[in-house]
Design a protein around this motif. Sequence first.
Motif: not given
Length: 105
Positions: A8-17, A19-21
């Motif tokens: 989750e942390a890596k995807l939030k940083t890389a993609f500024d989502p 929505f993320l689940e």
Amino acid sequence: MMVREQIEAKLKTAFDPVFLEVTDESYRHNVPAGSESHFKVVLVSDRFAGERFLNRHRLIYGTLSDELANTVHALALHTYTPKEWSALEDTLSASPPCRGAGSIA
């Protein structure tokens, strides 16, 4: 930090989502209790605009290369732009049962 939290942390940083689940689906597979090896990721980001699904997945694989090389065995990826996500009415089908040998699905 748990593997799900790292993802989750890596995807939030890389993609500024938008929505993320990230769902740990390891319990649906024939793995030892407590394993964090099978995940479903639903990621909605403007970063995917103009990108084909294959390239979207490659971007995620690159972001999670350490996890994929070590603890993560499988990722079910569902990647959308906000417009695509809106067209789905914020719904997504459940993952299919595991078809691996000895699964407990």
